[in-house]
Enzyme design. Structure first.
Site, PDB file in Angstrom:
ATOM      1  N   CYS A   1     -31.856  27.020   7.759  1.00 36.61           N
ATOM      2  CA  CYS A   1     -30.854  26.321   6.524  1.00 36.61           C
ATOM      3  C   CYS A   1     -30.822  27.743   5.372  1.00 36.61           C
ATOM      4  O   CYS A   1     -32.450  27.582   5.615  1.00 36.61           O
ATOM      5  CB  CYS A   1     -31.359  25.385   6.358  1.00 36.61           C
TER       6      CYS A   1
ATOM      7  N   THR B   1     -32.013  19.248   0.445  1.00 34.82           N
ATOM      8  CA  THR B   1     -32.349  20.078   0.841  1.00 34.82           C
ATOM      9  C   THR B   1     -32.990  21.208  -0.006  1.00 34.82           C
ATOM     10  O   THR B   1     -31.877  21.248  -0.606  1.00 34.82           O
ATOM     11  CB  THR B   1     -30.760  20.952   1.707  1.00 34.82           C
TER      12      THR B   1
ATOM     13  N   GLU C   1     -35.930  19.226   4.386  1.00 26.84           N
ATOM     14  CA  GLU C   1     -35.793  17.889   3.023  1.00 26.84           C
ATOM     15  C   GLU C   1     -36.780  16.851   2.892  1.00 26.84           C
ATOM     16  O   GLU C   1     -37.864  17.037   3.052  1.00 26.84           O
ATOM     17  CB  GLU C   1     -34.454  16.880   4.073  1.00 26.84           C
TER      18      GLU C   1
ATOM     19  N   HIS D   1     -18.948  21.657   0.672  1.00 30.12           N
ATOM     20  CA  HIS D   1     -19.728  21.626   1.284  1.00 30.12           C
ATOM     21  C   HIS D   1     -19.657  22.047   2.563  1.00 30.12           C
ATOM     22  O   HIS D   1     -20.041  22.249   2.945  1.00 30.12           O
ATOM     23  CB  HIS D   1     -20.721  20.829   0.814  1.00 30.12           C
TER      24      HIS D   1
ATOM     25  N   TYR E   1     -20.227  25.040   6.011  1.00 35.09           N
ATOM     26  CA  TYR E   1     -20.340  25.146   8.174  1.00 35.09           C
ATOM     27  C   TYR E   1     -20.190  26.037   9.203  1.00 35.09           C
ATOM     28  O   TYR E   1     -21.308  26.182  10.117  1.00 35.09           O
ATOM     29  CB  TYR E   1     -20.594  23.898   8.004  1.00 35.09           C
TER      30      TYR E   1
ATOM     31  N   CYS F   1     -22.684  29.243   8.262  1.00 33.32           N
ATOM     32  CA  CYS F   1     -23.805  28.991   8.750  1.00 33.32           C
ATOM     33  C   CYS F   1     -24.254  28.602   9.586  1.00 33.32           C
ATOM     34  O   CYS F   1     -24.604  29.438  10.756  1.00 33.32           O
ATOM     35  CB  CYS F   1     -25.172  27.716   6.965  1.00 33.32           C
TER      36      CYS F   1
ATOM     37  N   GLU G   1     -29.365  18.056  11.639  1.00 34.31           N
ATOM     38  CA  GLU G   1     -28.717  18.055  10.560  1.00 34.31           C
ATOM     39  C   GLU G   1     -26.879  18.535  10.264  1.00 34.31           C
ATOM     40  O   GLU G   1     -26.874  18.870   9.581  1.00 34.31           O
ATOM     41  CB  GLU G   1     -29.690  19.609  10.025  1.00 34.31           C
TER      42      GLU G   1
HETATM   43 FE1  SF4 Z   1     -27.922  24.861   4.670  1.00 31.50          FE
HETATM   44 FE2  SF4 Z   1     -25.716  25.541   5.868  1.00 31.50          FE
HETATM   45 FE3  SF4 Z   1     -26.015  22.863   3.908  1.00 31.50          FE
HETATM   46 FE4  SF4 Z   1     -26.143  26.096   3.068  1.00 31.50          FE
HETATM   47  S1  SF4 Z   1     -23.432  25.594   4.363  1.00 31.50           S
HETATM   48  S2  SF4 Z   1     -27.290  23.779   2.406  1.00 31.50           S
HETATM   49  S3  SF4 Z   1     -26.995  27.234   4.660  1.00 31.50           S
HETATM   50  S4  SF4 Z   1     -26.580  23.586   6.274  1.00 31.50           S
HETATM   51 FE    FE Z   2     -26.945  21.574   5.332  1.00 29.99          FE
END
Ligand code: SF4
Ligand code: FE
Length: 491
Positions: free
Chosen positions: A98, A189, A257, A292, A296, A299, A443
């Site tokens: 991350c 995070t 975190e 957000h 996902y 990433c 996570e």
């Molecule tokens: Fe981390 Fe993915 Fe969240 Fe970005 S979207 S903060 S890379 S877990």
């Molecule tokens: Fe995350």
């Protein structure tokens, strides 16, 4: 824009209060438990050591027209949202971890639209505050954390009904020059290595919870902020000299975190984006969570690209790559990874313009994206461990590998195909272990919200009445008043 080196250097000027395993960490930048997360976040800075510019990671500010880091931009079109997903996948393919900066980016975007709507309804000046803050962030390229999750205490009770009033972050004093806040944000995070933190309320609230309806931005080293850095699976290995057992020595795993405590922290009014407008908490949560959850499939697909590559490499090293079941499992892994990516692209393409003029993802599809991630990443991990074999759970340590007396046995009995170094097989096994187990899986389950939170949003947006009408129309049913009354009794 800052370079990666300038970002790391800038953290050295921060006076952030950090604790880890019972000790105050003065130099958190060079601490082995924290540094990998800094290296990972540094990848979001557009220019590398050699000064190259990655176009995916920059864009033009819709406010000034200047080139800015993409992680400080407001999404104005579906194309911007698509570019976001592509940038996230690209960075994850390099970090294997991350890189944290998306949460603050999503906080800026969620607040951009919602502050506009609060001002329209209430005649407040929050949007002006937000735009000024955004210009500052675009100009300085500072990394902002986005903080939504409160400790929450007894989950059955509203913030104002908790035995301990600090279980949700709240305003304890309103002054002429600003507010004073107390409470905490959990699972944050990238908090330790961010310059700023943007706090938002974590759920819908009622009139009694007005003091908890608070959103603001403040520098991470403001007086009263304390970070308590969390433990991760195998974090002792980060302290070892050899990097063989670390799996991903440079970038670590997940986001680093922390529990962030706010012990009577002063926030000036110009950094406040909501203070009492409880009616808008639900909307803000929905906007932030959807932005957000969009991420996902970017990433996590980048991480799955590495995991698939690691499994294929492990198969080469062990002589199993020609086996049909291995090929089939690698194909299935690609299917799982690309499904997540398809979801992220779809919710981006379907983005629509809201009242502020910015582009908002399709919230139903964004929630579907993240719900798939809570399943697919576990299945990817299961297949990876199936392909790698039990060896990843039984490997001796690098100390044994390098021991003058017994190292020869580790070398001999952990060897695969002749001509492949035993250490290489161990390294790729450790990478698979790092990506497919422990904190990395947790996570994927709970980051950006737990599965039930997605199901609540999906249930709200799935338009069941419309779907029922599609079915009854096709079946040739014209519902009578009697049918409608009977149906009403069943729901
Ligand atoms: Fe981390 Fe993915 Fe969240 Fe970005 S979207 S903060 S890379 S877990
Ligand atoms: Fe995350």
């Amino acid at each position: 824009m800052m370079t990666q080196d300038e970002y790391v250097k800038s953290l050295r000027d921060m006076k952030t209060v950090v604790y880890y395993r019972g000790k105050r960490i003065e130099n958190f930048v060079d601490h082995p438990a924290i540094r990998p997360h800094i290296n990972s976040a540094a990848l979001t800075y557009s220019t590398g050591k050699d000064g190259e510019i990655d176009e995916n990671r920059t864009t033009l500010s819709h406010l000034t027209g200047k080139r800015i880091n993409r992680f400080t931009s407001i999404h104005m079109t579906p194309e911007d949202l698509v570019m976001k997903v592509k940038a996230l996948r690209g960075i994850a393919q390099k970090s294997g971890s991350c890189f944290q900066r998306c949460v603050g980016w999503d906080a800026l975007n969620a607040l951009y639209g919602v502050t506009y709507e609060i001002d329209q309804a209430k005649g407040t000046k929050y949007h002006e505050n937000l735009v000024k803050y955004l210009l500052y962030i675009q100009d300085t390229d500072r990394m902002a954390d986005g903080a939504m999750t409160d400790p929450k205490g007894d989950r059955s009770l509203a913030p104002s009904k908790q035995a301990d009033p600090d279980q949700f972050l709240h305003i304890v004093e309103r002054r002429e020059d600003g507010i004073v806040v107390r409470g905490a944000k959990q699972h944050q995070t990238g908090a330790v290595n961010s310059h700023e933190i943007i706090c938002m309320p974590g759920g819908a609230m009622g009139p009694d919870d007005a003091d908890y309806a608070v959103a603001f931005a403040i520098q991470m080293d403001a007086p009263g902020i304390i970070c308590i850095f969390g433990r991760q699976t195998n974090d002792d290995r980060k302290l070892e000299e050899s990097d063989v057992d670390k799996g991903n020595a440079c970038f670590g795993a997940v986001g680093g975190e922390a529990l962030v405590v706010f012990e009577d922290v002063f926030v000036p009014w110009e950094r406040v984006f909501m203070a009492g407008e409880y009616e808008f908490c639900g909307l803000l949560v929905e906007r932030f969570a959807s932005y957000h959850r969009q991420n996902y499939g970017g990433c996590k697909t980048g991480l799955s690209d590495i995991l698939i590559g690691a499994c294929a490499t492990m198969s080469d090293y062990q002589g199993t790559s020609k086996a049909s079941h291995i090929k089939e499992k690698l194909t299935e892994m690609s299917h799982l990874g690309e499904t997540m990516y398809c979801c992220s692209l779809a919710c981006s393409h379907e983005g629509t313009t809201n009242a502020s003029g910015q582009c908002f993802v399709d919230p139903l599809l964004a929630n579907i994206t993240k719900l798939n991630v809570t399943r697919n990443v576990f299945e990817l991990g299961r297949l990876a461990q199936d392909i790698a074999g039990g060896v990843i759970a039984t490997l001796p340590s690098a100390e044994d590998l390098n021991d003058p007396e017994i190292g020869k046995y580790v070398q001999k009995y952990f060897k695969g195909v002749e001509g492949i170094a035993t250490e290489d097989r161990i390294r790729i096994g450790r990478l698979i272990e790092n990506l497919s187990s422990g904190t990395a899986l947790v996570e994927s389950m709970h980051g950006a919200g737990s599965p039930q939170a997605m199901k609540v949003m999906i249930a709200r947006q799935m338009k069941l009445d419309k779907k029922k009408r599609l079915a009854t129309d096709l079946a040739g049913i014209t519902e009578s008043e009697e049918t409608a009354a009977a149906k009403a009794r069943t729901v």
